[in-house]
Write a protein that holds these residues in place. Structure first.
Motif, short mmCIF file in Angstrom:
data_model
loop_
_atom_site.label_atom_id
_atom_site.label_comp_id
_atom_site.label_asym_id
_atom_site.label_seq_id
_atom_site.Cartn_x
_atom_site.Cartn_y
_atom_site.Cartn_z
N ALA A 54 0.81 -1.22 0.00
CA ALA A 54 0.00 0.00 0.00
C ALA A 54 0.85 1.27 0.00
O ALA A 54 0.30 2.38 -0.07
N GLY A 55 2.17 1.13 0.08
CA GLY A 55 3.05 2.30 0.12
C GLY A 55 2.89 3.09 1.40
O GLY A 55 2.98 4.32 1.40
N MET A 56 2.68 2.38 2.51
CA MET A 56 2.42 3.03 3.79
C MET A 56 3.54 2.82 4.82
O MET A 56 3.28 2.84 6.02
N GLY A 57 4.74 2.60 4.35
CA GLY A 57 5.86 2.45 5.28
C GLY A 57 6.04 1.03 5.75
O GLY A 57 5.79 0.08 5.02
N ASP A 58 6.45 0.89 7.02
CA ASP A 58 6.69 -0.44 7.56
C ASP A 58 6.30 -0.49 9.04
O ASP A 58 5.94 0.51 9.64
N ILE A 59 6.39 -1.67 9.61
CA ILE A 59 5.95 -1.89 10.98
C ILE A 59 6.70 -1.01 11.99
O ILE A 59 6.11 -0.52 12.95
N GLY A 60 7.98 -0.80 11.75
CA GLY A 60 8.78 0.02 12.67
C GLY A 60 8.37 1.48 12.69
O GLY A 60 8.50 2.16 13.70
N GLU A 61 7.88 1.96 11.57
CA GLU A 61 7.38 3.34 11.51
C GLU A 61 6.03 3.48 12.20
O GLU A 61 5.79 4.46 12.91
N LEU A 62 5.17 2.50 11.99
CA LEU A 62 3.81 2.57 12.53
C LEU A 62 3.76 2.21 14.02
O LEU A 62 3.02 2.82 14.78
N PHE A 63 4.57 1.22 14.42
CA PHE A 63 4.58 0.74 15.80
C PHE A 63 6.02 0.68 16.31
O PHE A 63 6.58 -0.41 16.48
N PRO A 64 6.66 1.81 16.55
CA PRO A 64 8.09 1.80 16.91
C PRO A 64 8.35 1.09 18.25
O PRO A 64 7.56 1.20 19.19
N ASP A 65 9.48 0.38 18.29
CA ASP A 65 9.83 -0.34 19.52
C ASP A 65 10.34 0.60 20.62
O ASP A 65 10.64 0.16 21.72
N THR A 66 10.38 1.88 20.33
CA THR A 66 10.74 2.88 21.34
C THR A 66 9.51 3.43 22.05
O THR A 66 9.63 4.18 23.00
N ASP A 67 8.33 3.05 21.57
CA ASP A 67 7.07 3.54 22.14
C ASP A 67 6.58 2.55 23.19
O ASP A 67 6.26 1.39 22.85
N PRO A 68 6.48 2.95 24.46
CA PRO A 68 6.07 2.03 25.51
C PRO A 68 4.66 1.47 25.34
O PRO A 68 4.36 0.41 25.88
N GLN A 69 3.80 2.12 24.56
CA GLN A 69 2.45 1.59 24.39
C GLN A 69 2.44 0.26 23.63
O GLN A 69 1.46 -0.48 23.68
N TYR A 70 3.54 -0.05 22.93
CA TYR A 70 3.61 -1.30 22.18
C TYR A 70 4.39 -2.39 22.92
O TYR A 70 4.58 -3.48 22.39
N LYS A 71 4.82 -2.11 24.13
CA LYS A 71 5.53 -3.10 24.94
C LYS A 71 4.58 -4.26 25.20
O LYS A 71 3.48 -4.08 25.73
N ASP A 72 4.98 -5.46 24.80
CA ASP A 72 4.21 -6.69 24.96
C ASP A 72 2.86 -6.66 24.24
O ASP A 72 1.96 -7.42 24.56
N ALA A 73 2.73 -5.78 23.25
CA ALA A 73 1.48 -5.69 22.49
C ALA A 73 1.21 -6.99 21.74
O ALA A 73 2.15 -7.65 21.26
N ALA A 74 -0.05 -7.34 21.62
CA ALA A 74 -0.45 -8.51 20.84
C ALA A 74 -0.37 -8.13 19.36
O ALA A 74 -1.10 -7.27 18.88
N SER A 75 0.52 -8.78 18.64
CA SER A 75 0.73 -8.45 17.23
C SER A 75 -0.50 -8.71 16.38
O SER A 75 -0.69 -8.06 15.35
N ILE A 76 -1.36 -9.63 16.79
CA ILE A 76 -2.59 -9.86 16.03
C ILE A 76 -3.47 -8.61 16.08
O ILE A 76 -4.18 -8.29 15.12
#
Length: 126
Positions: A54-76
């Motif tokens: 879709a030309g919308m970047g990648d997972i690291g841009e959308l859900f950066p591993d530096t953002d605490p809200q994604y710590k242990d997030a369910a990837s589904i």
């Protein structure tokens, strides 16, 4: 409509004390995948393929591993958010083909559940 094809790839190290989650399914195994989220490499690869097509970047841009809200997030659930974004943008997901390279455990007993979870998250037919 223009046909677009995306390619996603993801790798995480194995680590004790973590669950092994693939396609939103917890697979019994003494080792899990290390990562900021639940490290579900199957969902991560599909996310990158969809975003790339879709030309919308990648997972690291959308859900950066530096953002605490994604710590242990369910990837589904991250996959569901990407699916919603894809659909809102007017794209239609036609097909997903994914390969998991792993020596153990055998994944065949969990395959149908993985397909179900992924299709539900993306609101597509299994």
């Amino acid at each position: 409509m223009t046909l677009r094809i995306g390619h996603g790839f993801d790798v995480h190290q194995l680590k004790s004390g973590r669950p092994l989650i693939l396609g939103g399914v917890t697979v019994p195994h003494p080792l899990g995948l290390d990562g900021h989220s639940d490290a579900d490499v199957l969902c991560h690869a599909i996310i990158d393929a969809l975003l790339g097509a879709a030309g919308m970047g990648d997972i690291g841009e959308l859900f950066p591993d530096t953002d605490p809200q994604y710590k242990d997030a369910a990837s589904i659930m991250l996959l569901k958010r990407v699916g919603d974004k894809i659909h809102r943008s007017g794209f239609i997901i036609v097909n997903i083909d994914a390969t998991v390279i792993i020596e153990a455990p055998k994944l065949l007993p969990y395959k149908r559940s993985m397909i179900h979870n992924i299709s539900e998250a993306l609101q597509i037919d299994a």
